[in-house]
Motif scaffolding. Structure first.
Motif, PDB file in Angstrom:
ATOM      1  N   GLU A 139       0.815  -0.942  -0.125  1.00 49.88           N
ATOM      2  CA  GLU A 139      -0.134  -0.065  -0.092  1.00 49.88           C
ATOM      3  C   GLU A 139       0.446   1.342  -0.237  1.00 49.88           C
ATOM      4  O   GLU A 139       0.419   2.354  -0.625  1.00 49.88           O
ATOM      5  CB  GLU A 139      -1.095  -0.333   1.115  1.00 49.88           C
ATOM      6  CG  GLU A 139      -1.885   0.405   1.462  1.00 49.88           C
ATOM      7  CD  GLU A 139      -2.914   1.433   2.442  1.00 49.88           C
ATOM      8  OE1 GLU A 139      -3.656   2.773   2.948  1.00 49.88           O
ATOM      9  OE2 GLU A 139      -3.194   0.046   2.760  1.00 49.88           O
ATOM     10  N   TYR A 140       2.155   1.538   0.430  1.00 52.28           N
ATOM     11  CA  TYR A 140       3.036   2.356   1.327  1.00 52.28           C
ATOM     12  C   TYR A 140       3.622   2.632  -0.640  1.00 52.28           C
ATOM     13  O   TYR A 140       3.755   3.849  -1.080  1.00 52.28           O
ATOM     14  CB  TYR A 140       3.497   2.086   1.796  1.00 52.28           C
ATOM     15  CG  TYR A 140       3.367   2.233   2.997  1.00 52.28           C
ATOM     16  CD1 TYR A 140       1.591   3.148   3.302  1.00 52.28           C
ATOM     17  CD2 TYR A 140       3.908   2.054   4.319  1.00 52.28           C
ATOM     18  CE1 TYR A 140       1.244   3.177   5.077  1.00 52.28           C
ATOM     19  CE2 TYR A 140       3.642   1.879   5.737  1.00 52.28           C
ATOM     20  CZ  TYR A 140       2.213   2.471   5.580  1.00 52.28           C
ATOM     21  OH  TYR A 140       1.852   2.542   7.153  1.00 52.28           O
ATOM     22  N   ARG A 141       3.728   1.372  -1.030  1.00 51.70           N
ATOM     23  CA  ARG A 141       4.469   1.409  -2.221  1.00 51.70           C
ATOM     24  C   ARG A 141       3.610   2.528  -3.346  1.00 51.70           C
ATOM     25  O   ARG A 141       3.945   2.603  -4.593  1.00 51.70           O
ATOM     26  CB  ARG A 141       5.460   0.047  -2.487  1.00 51.70           C
ATOM     27  CG  ARG A 141       6.127   0.042  -2.221  1.00 51.70           C
ATOM     28  CD  ARG A 141       7.150  -1.468  -2.470  1.00 51.70           C
ATOM     29  NE  ARG A 141       6.337  -2.386  -3.348  1.00 51.70           N
ATOM     30  CZ  ARG A 141       6.122  -3.733  -2.567  1.00 51.70           C
ATOM     31  NH1 ARG A 141       6.537  -3.491  -1.402  1.00 51.70           N
ATOM     32  NH2 ARG A 141       5.022  -4.723  -2.864  1.00 51.70           N
ATOM     33  N   GLU A 142       2.146   1.032  -3.396  1.00 52.82           N
ATOM     34  CA  GLU A 142       1.520   2.132  -4.477  1.00 52.82           C
ATOM     35  C   GLU A 142       0.911   3.616  -3.898  1.00 52.82           C
ATOM     36  O   GLU A 142       1.345   4.606  -5.322  1.00 52.82           O
ATOM     37  CB  GLU A 142       0.456   1.270  -4.603  1.00 52.82           C
ATOM     38  CG  GLU A 142      -1.003   1.813  -5.260  1.00 52.82           C
ATOM     39  CD  GLU A 142      -2.809   1.077  -4.644  1.00 52.82           C
ATOM     40  OE1 GLU A 142      -3.219   1.406  -5.155  1.00 52.82           O
ATOM     41  OE2 GLU A 142      -2.404   0.002  -3.906  1.00 52.82           O
ATOM     42  N   ARG A 143       1.461   4.241  -2.935  1.00 55.40           N
ATOM     43  CA  ARG A 143       0.896   5.452  -2.339  1.00 55.40           C
ATOM     44  C   ARG A 143       1.836   6.513  -3.316  1.00 55.40           C
ATOM     45  O   ARG A 143       1.905   7.185  -3.672  1.00 55.40           O
ATOM     46  CB  ARG A 143       0.637   6.212  -1.103  1.00 55.40           C
ATOM     47  CG  ARG A 143      -0.566   5.003  -0.682  1.00 55.40           C
ATOM     48  CD  ARG A 143      -0.639   5.346   1.059  1.00 55.40           C
ATOM     49  NE  ARG A 143      -2.032   5.028   1.157  1.00 55.40           N
ATOM     50  CZ  ARG A 143      -2.553   5.266   2.897  1.00 55.40           C
ATOM     51  NH1 ARG A 143      -1.946   6.198   3.334  1.00 55.40           N
ATOM     52  NH2 ARG A 143      -3.442   5.197   2.720  1.00 55.40           N
ATOM     53  N   ALA A 144       3.584   5.935  -2.879  1.00 59.04           N
ATOM     54  CA  ALA A 144       4.126   6.096  -3.347  1.00 59.04           C
ATOM     55  C   ALA A 144       4.536   6.501  -5.150  1.00 59.04           C
ATOM     56  O   ALA A 144       4.833   7.602  -5.022  1.00 59.04           O
ATOM     57  CB  ALA A 144       5.359   5.708  -3.021  1.00 59.04           C
ATOM     58  N   SER A 145       4.044   5.779  -5.733  1.00 54.02           N
ATOM     59  CA  SER A 145       3.928   5.243  -6.837  1.00 54.02           C
ATOM     60  C   SER A 145       2.605   6.505  -7.174  1.00 54.02           C
ATOM     61  O   SER A 145       3.163   7.273  -8.682  1.00 54.02           O
ATOM     62  CB  SER A 145       3.921   4.315  -7.287  1.00 54.02           C
ATOM     63  OG  SER A 145       3.563   4.052  -7.939  1.00 54.02           O
ATOM     64  N   MET A 146       1.857   6.474  -6.250  1.00 48.68           N
ATOM     65  CA  MET A 146       0.708   7.713  -7.327  1.00 48.68           C
ATOM     66  C   MET A 146       0.781   8.732  -6.902  1.00 48.68           C
ATOM     67  O   MET A 146       0.668  10.345  -7.766  1.00 48.68           O
ATOM     68  CB  MET A 146      -0.632   7.251  -6.532  1.00 48.68           C
ATOM     69  CG  MET A 146      -1.500   8.511  -6.966  1.00 48.68           C
ATOM     70  SD  MET A 146      -2.587   8.858  -5.077  1.00 48.68           S
ATOM     71  CE  MET A 146      -1.473   9.139  -3.766  1.00 48.68           C
ATOM     72  N   ALA A 147       2.200   9.387  -5.835  1.00 51.17           N
ATOM     73  CA  ALA A 147       2.976  10.731  -5.896  1.00 51.17           C
ATOM     74  C   ALA A 147       3.470  10.995  -6.880  1.00 51.17           C
ATOM     75  O   ALA A 147       3.605  11.919  -7.369  1.00 51.17           O
ATOM     76  CB  ALA A 147       3.050  10.983  -4.825  1.00 51.17           C
ATOM     77  N   GLN A 148       4.617   9.622  -7.774  1.00 49.22           N
ATOM     78  CA  GLN A 148       5.351  10.045  -7.975  1.00 49.22           C
ATOM     79  C   GLN A 148       4.463  10.657 -10.246  1.00 49.22           C
ATOM     80  O   GLN A 148       4.735  11.425 -10.501  1.00 49.22           O
ATOM     81  CB  GLN A 148       5.895   9.158  -8.417  1.00 49.22           C
ATOM     82  CG  GLN A 148       7.273   9.679  -9.486  1.00 49.22           C
ATOM     83  CD  GLN A 148       8.581   8.571  -9.685  1.00 49.22           C
ATOM     84  OE1 GLN A 148       7.936   7.272  -9.178  1.00 49.22           O
ATOM     85  NE2 GLN A 148       9.943   8.604  -9.979  1.00 49.22           N
ATOM     86  N   SER A 149       3.381   9.789  -9.776  1.00 49.43           N
ATOM     87  CA  SER A 149       2.839  10.146 -11.206  1.00 49.43           C
ATOM     88  C   SER A 149       2.085  11.238 -11.156  1.00 49.43           C
ATOM     89  O   SER A 149       2.115  12.002 -12.139  1.00 49.43           O
ATOM     90  CB  SER A 149       1.924   9.135 -11.471  1.00 49.43           C
ATOM     91  OG  SER A 149       0.928   8.865 -12.189  1.00 49.43           O
ATOM     92  N   LEU A 150       1.461  12.101  -9.862  1.00 50.20           N
ATOM     93  CA  LEU A 150       0.416  13.443  -9.981  1.00 50.20           C
ATOM     94  C   LEU A 150       2.218  14.483  -9.795  1.00 50.20           C
ATOM     95  O   LEU A 150       1.860  15.256 -10.580  1.00 50.20           O
ATOM     96  CB  LEU A 150       0.148  13.459  -8.537  1.00 50.20           C
ATOM     97  CG  LEU A 150      -1.301  13.165  -8.033  1.00 50.20           C
ATOM     98  CD1 LEU A 150      -1.245  12.300  -6.677  1.00 50.20           C
ATOM     99  CD2 LEU A 150      -1.928  12.990  -9.168  1.00 50.20           C
ATOM    100  N   PHE A 151       3.393  14.123  -9.480  1.00 49.38           N
ATOM    101  CA  PHE A 151       4.176  14.293  -9.988  1.00 49.38           C
ATOM    102  C   PHE A 151       4.761  15.414 -11.273  1.00 49.38           C
ATOM    103  O   PHE A 151       5.149  16.333 -11.763  1.00 49.38           O
ATOM    104  CB  PHE A 151       5.612  14.803  -9.325  1.00 49.38           C
ATOM    105  CG  PHE A 151       6.204  15.634  -8.167  1.00 49.38           C
ATOM    106  CD1 PHE A 151       6.583  17.148  -8.826  1.00 49.38           C
ATOM    107  CD2 PHE A 151       5.755  15.553  -7.212  1.00 49.38           C
ATOM    108  CE1 PHE A 151       6.701  18.064  -7.159  1.00 49.38           C
ATOM    109  CE2 PHE A 151       6.411  16.484  -5.963  1.00 49.38           C
ATOM    110  CZ  PHE A 151       6.697  17.654  -6.468  1.00 49.38           C
TER     111      PHE A 151
END
Length: 106
Positions: free
Chosen positions: A73-85
């Protein structure tokens, strides 16, 4: 890891993500409309506010991921944040060239 608390002021991650994506789309209204100083100011303020929110979200999610690399879940959230950036960078990519153009006209 129960000690990871929600980021203050960011609410639920999904709602913050949706608000940021909506804000990225609204920035498109600013493209080419820099003649009026109030529009310029509002657009730059909006981009700056989104950047601050996104940066907080990005740092928080990556810190959480680094605390527990096994938590998907934490890895997915980090990936989502990177995508948002990445999406944010695309949404504001017109700003620098247009500011340079204003400087050259003046």
């Amino acid at each position: 890891m129960g000690f990871i608390r929600p980021l203050p002021g960011c609410g639920k991650l999904g709602s913050r993500k949706d608000a940021l994506i909506e804000g990225f789309a609204e920035l498109d209204v600013c493209r080419g409309n820099w003649v009026i100083p109030k529009i310029l100011s509002a657009c730059l303020d909006s981009a700056s506010d989104m950047y601050r929110t996104l940066l907080r979200l990005y740092v928080y999610t990556f810190l959480a991921k680094d605390i527990d690399l096994g938590n998907s879940e934490y890895r997915e959230r980090a990936s989502m944040a990177q995508s948002l950036f990445t999406q944010f960078s695309e949404a504001v990519s017109f700003i620098d060239p247009e500011l340079v153009e204003i400087g050259e006209r003046n």
